[in-house]
Write an enzyme that holds these catalytic residues in place. Structure first.
Site, PDB file in Angstrom:
ATOM      1  N   GLN A   1      27.359  44.732  47.992  1.00 22.75           N
ATOM      2  CA  GLN A   1      28.188  43.578  48.315  1.00 22.75           C
ATOM      3  C   GLN A   1      27.478  42.686  49.330  1.00 22.75           C
ATOM      4  OE1 GLN A   1      30.681  43.665  46.397  1.00 22.75           O
ATOM      5  NE2 GLN A   1      31.365  41.650  46.979  1.00 22.75           N
TER       6      GLN A   1
ATOM      7  N   HIS B   1      24.952  39.859  48.495  1.00 22.45           N
ATOM      8  CA  HIS B   1      25.387  38.618  47.831  1.00 22.45           C
ATOM      9  C   HIS B   1      25.158  37.401  48.713  1.00 22.45           C
ATOM     10  CE1 HIS B   1      27.003  39.181  43.863  1.00 22.45           C
ATOM     11  NE2 HIS B   1      27.583  40.306  44.231  1.00 22.45           N
TER      12      HIS B   1
ATOM     13  N   GLU C   1      39.209  42.248  47.219  1.00 27.64           N
ATOM     14  CA  GLU C   1      38.767  41.902  45.866  1.00 27.64           C
ATOM     15  C   GLU C   1      38.337  43.167  45.108  1.00 27.64           C
ATOM     16  OE1 GLU C   1      35.111  39.780  46.025  1.00 27.64           O
ATOM     17  OE2 GLU C   1      35.216  39.080  43.940  1.00 27.64           O
ATOM     18  N   HIS C   2      37.394  43.909  45.690  1.00 25.15           N
ATOM     19  CA  HIS C   2      36.917  45.155  45.087  1.00 25.15           C
ATOM     20  C   HIS C   2      37.359  46.325  45.945  1.00 25.15           C
ATOM     21  CE1 HIS C   2      33.648  42.153  43.974  1.00 25.15           C
ATOM     22  NE2 HIS C   2      34.063  42.561  42.793  1.00 25.15           N
TER      23      HIS C   2
ATOM     24  N   ASP D   1      30.549  44.593  37.866  1.00 22.64           N
ATOM     25  CA  ASP D   1      29.919  43.268  37.915  1.00 22.64           C
ATOM     26  C   ASP D   1      29.282  42.881  36.596  1.00 22.64           C
ATOM     27  OD1 ASP D   1      30.588  42.670  40.473  1.00 22.64           O
ATOM     28  OD2 ASP D   1      28.713  43.372  41.361  1.00 22.64           O
TER      29      ASP D   1
ATOM     30  N   HIS E   1      76.088  16.894  30.599  1.00 21.70           N
ATOM     31  CA  HIS E   1      75.640  18.192  30.086  1.00 21.70           C
ATOM     32  C   HIS E   1      76.758  18.840  29.255  1.00 21.70           C
ATOM     33  CE1 HIS E   1      72.327  17.681  32.832  1.00 21.70           C
ATOM     34  NE2 HIS E   1      71.814  18.860  32.542  1.00 21.70           N
TER      35      HIS E   1
END
Lengths: 460, 460
Positions: free
Chosen positions: B277, B280, B345-346, B379, B438
């Site tokens: 991670q 990145h 996220e992960h 991934d 209505h």
């Protein structure tokens, strides 16, 4: 066509006016928040940093009242329901049951099967295994949501049912209804609807200050995960600005109906449907698409006649004047194409073989199929939520539903053999992208396990 | 703990620092667009009003190049795929097939059954009838979507597969990939991925100008219904600002991993995942939650060792320095609670009985279950999209999937008897809300039909 000003502006296909009018209709969703935005930004900022006191300050400033308490957990919904006249009580209960049933269908049909996450806990979604790789999606309800319901003239208990019941069916833990209470008997219908819809607490506030409290949380009000429900321009602007901190449903603009009618339609029915939309507010959109000039003329006459005895005629008249348009086209194909371009919130199909026409109309929020189906039935009791995308947002937006109150988690589990089988492929892709640590995170698992207390043998 | 600066900042439960760190972690998604926003607003405005020429102007200004043509329909994807080295070609094809298969499962499991809309046209969703009322939801693919893929150092063909394949499986008509091409052989992997993912055209542009062209349309580029895919701060800001004109997926922030590890975890594996991670970018988040101080210490040593030979060590080191945190807690229950609050996220579960722990963790984008499952497999090849909500958005957000590329339409059809049966209820609710038109739109349908050419007999 009558020489008097017609109720609907007629636009005939094949003219420049037609192209222009369709293009303008397609842009109707462009909201101008330039007036609201500076005010709303200030409110959001204050509430975010100063909390409850600021919410109370704005309630006093904008709503000219001082609620006894901001958050009501025991809001007396059951008692309010019991106080309602029997007819209203029965009608609300009937509507709640139907709305709940439809959304139960949605949940059961659209969230996959149930499976056992850990051998004993049942969750919804799907799961399968192939070649030693377990894959799936787990559907999980949101924890806490805020439902906004306007006060004043747009105070609709039906909207409370239509917004909160899907959240309840989704399994949301806490449903907070934000709505300014009047503090008298006129609250009863709203409190009763909240009770029927499983609302867990009421935030007695409206406007941007209510949205701010829900989105950022205060000492009294816990931050929610999503805010749904229609409101005025300030509420819409506030929802747009807090988007990201929380999720929101689509930004509600003025309500819309598009009636597609051919020679089998009844002009009195078409006119009644257009007026049921027009009476909502002066900005409501009333579109008619037809291939019959004689039908259109009869609808114009019916509108004039029916308006005469309508309590909210002044509002309806303004709506027709601003946004009442009839598109006169050649045939069924053109009717479908025009309807698809307009992409209306409510699509009423008063034509022969309405389902066949619907096949070629992709963009509609809710479709009222056949001339016997009034849009008003969908507003109250049919079942699907009447909270729908407006302003052409149906191109990419959906009716509010159970879908709005869940999120999903991907599930991935590899066996040792499966990972070894894919090691080379994953490493090739990781190195193609220059991400060596990605490759190594795979390979470190593929070596024969060493012995030692912190190196247990590989297990699947 | 070593006296040297540890790789992960350790925060022990029961301290004020722990509470503070968790609160800070929960606020990590608060994006500051104050620098980007004025620039982006200007770009959006210019492109919206002046179209293609402005897009080209900004490409020249920001990307220092002049594309031969803005929109490429014949982008030579098949040829690019054939030119790739066999290993890369095979790996991309393998990944595309697996991603497609997972999303086919999603589409089949989660969009309901198929039913015949008009007696012969099959659509997905659900439909049922009760008491003469037909109700349902029709799932409809979006017509046109834009997939953004960054250029430069974050140029990942895998992201093209992971964003576009779900759109293709959903049945989207047109998939436009917006990405700045280099104009040389380095484009091949991206063009090949586009080809495998069913991309129908490439918009040779990046940045806010690409988002503007997709959101508003120009002479060359048709307006899309939704824009998905990650990008830099300018792209993220532009997506946020065009939200409403089009739909967007969630705003991507820096990537995140949260490893939950107990005594059964392998420190070398945990460290490898954190580094995958961290490599990145400098802002990536690397969280470890564990109940074992000895494991944590071993992970710290492994991080230092593994970093020594990592090509992107400088980036990974920065990421760990900024956002590398280890939460040391007492037991499994606290591990689950901490993971749930971080809402990563992960989520990598390197613990005994990982599924049992997962039952009590609601908030995760993708769960990597068991210590044999590397996040890196997700991934590239596992199947579920690697485009996931970040910054705590998983509280209300989901992995990108087929769900993102469809909308729903409610279907409502009444029979004459069913409407008569509900007339009184609907009218009661309409009048409770002061909406007389209505009520009348229902009653006008419930009178016995008159005769005459424009009054056909009531049909169901």
């Amino acid at each position: 066509m009558s020489a008097r000003r017609s109720m609907l502006l007629t636009i005939s296909a094949g003219t420049d006016a037609f192209v222009d009018a369709l293009a303008r209709a397609s842009r109707r969703g462009e909201a101008d928040f330039s007036k609201a935005e500076p005010v709303v930004r200030e409110i959001l900022d204050h509430v975010r940093h100063e909390g409850d006191a600021t919410v109370l300050h704005y309630i006093e400033k904008f709503e000219r009242r001082a609620p006894r308490s901001l958050l009501l957990r025991d809001y007396g919904g059951a008692e309010a329901l019991a106080r309602l006249p029997a007819e209203a009580r029965n009608a609300l209960e009937y509507a709640a049951a139907r709305i709940r049933r439809f959304h139960e269908h949605e949940r059961q049909a659209m969230f996959g099967a149930t499976f056992l996450l850990d051998g004993k806990t049942s969750v919804q979604g799907f799961h399968y295994e192939e070649g030693g790789i377990g894959l799936g999606l787990r559907v999980r309800p949101l924890r806490r949501v805020g439902v906004y319901a306007p006060g004043g003239k747009a105070r609709y208990p039906s909207s409370v049912l239509m917004s909160a019941i899907p959240a309840q069916v989704a399994g949301v833990d806490e449903i907070v209804l934000a709505t300014p209470l009047a503090g008298d008997a006129t609250d009863d219908a709203v409190l009763a609807a909240a009770h029927l819809a499983g609302v867990t607490a009421i935030l007695d506030a409206g406007g941007a200050q209510a949205i701010a409290a829900l989105a950022y949380g205060t000492k009294t009000v816990a931050q929610v995960d999503k805010i749904v429900g229609p409101g005025n321009a300030y509420v819409a602007c506030a929802k747009r600005l807090v988007y990201g901190a929380v999720s929101i449903d689509s930004i509600a603009g003025p309500s819309e109906i598009l009636v597609v009618a051919d020679e089998t339609a009844d002009p009195a029915v078409v006119a009644a449907d257009l007026l049921s939309q027009a009476e909502h507010d002066e900005d409501a959109y009333c579109f008619l698409v037809t291939n019959r000039a004689d039908l259109l003329e009869a609808v114009q006459r019916e509108l004039a006649t029916q308006l005469e005895s309508l309590p909210r005629a002044a509002i309806a008249r303004e709506a027709l004047k601003h946004h009442g348009q009839a598109f006169l086209v050649a045939d069924r194909k053109a009717m479908a194409e025009t309807a698809d371009m307009i992409a209306a919130e409510h699509l009423s199909l008063q034509v022969d073989a309405p389902e066949t026409l619907l096949v070629s109309i992709r963009n509609a929020g809710a479709a009222f199929v056949g001339r016997l189906t009034p849009e008003a039935a969908g507003d109250y009791v049919a079942g699907p939520s009447h909270v729908l995308p407006t302003g052409g947002v149906v191109r990419f937006g959906s009716p509010l539903g159970v879908h709005d109150f869940v999120a999903r988690t991907s599930l991935i589990r590899y066996s040792a053999d499966a990972l070894r089988g894919e090691e080379r492929t994953i490493c090739a892709l990781a190195r193609l992208e220059g991400l060596e640590a990605h490759a190594r995170a795979v390979s470190v698992r593929c070596v024969v396990p060493r012995s030692g207390a912190d190196k247990p043998p590989a297990r699947d």
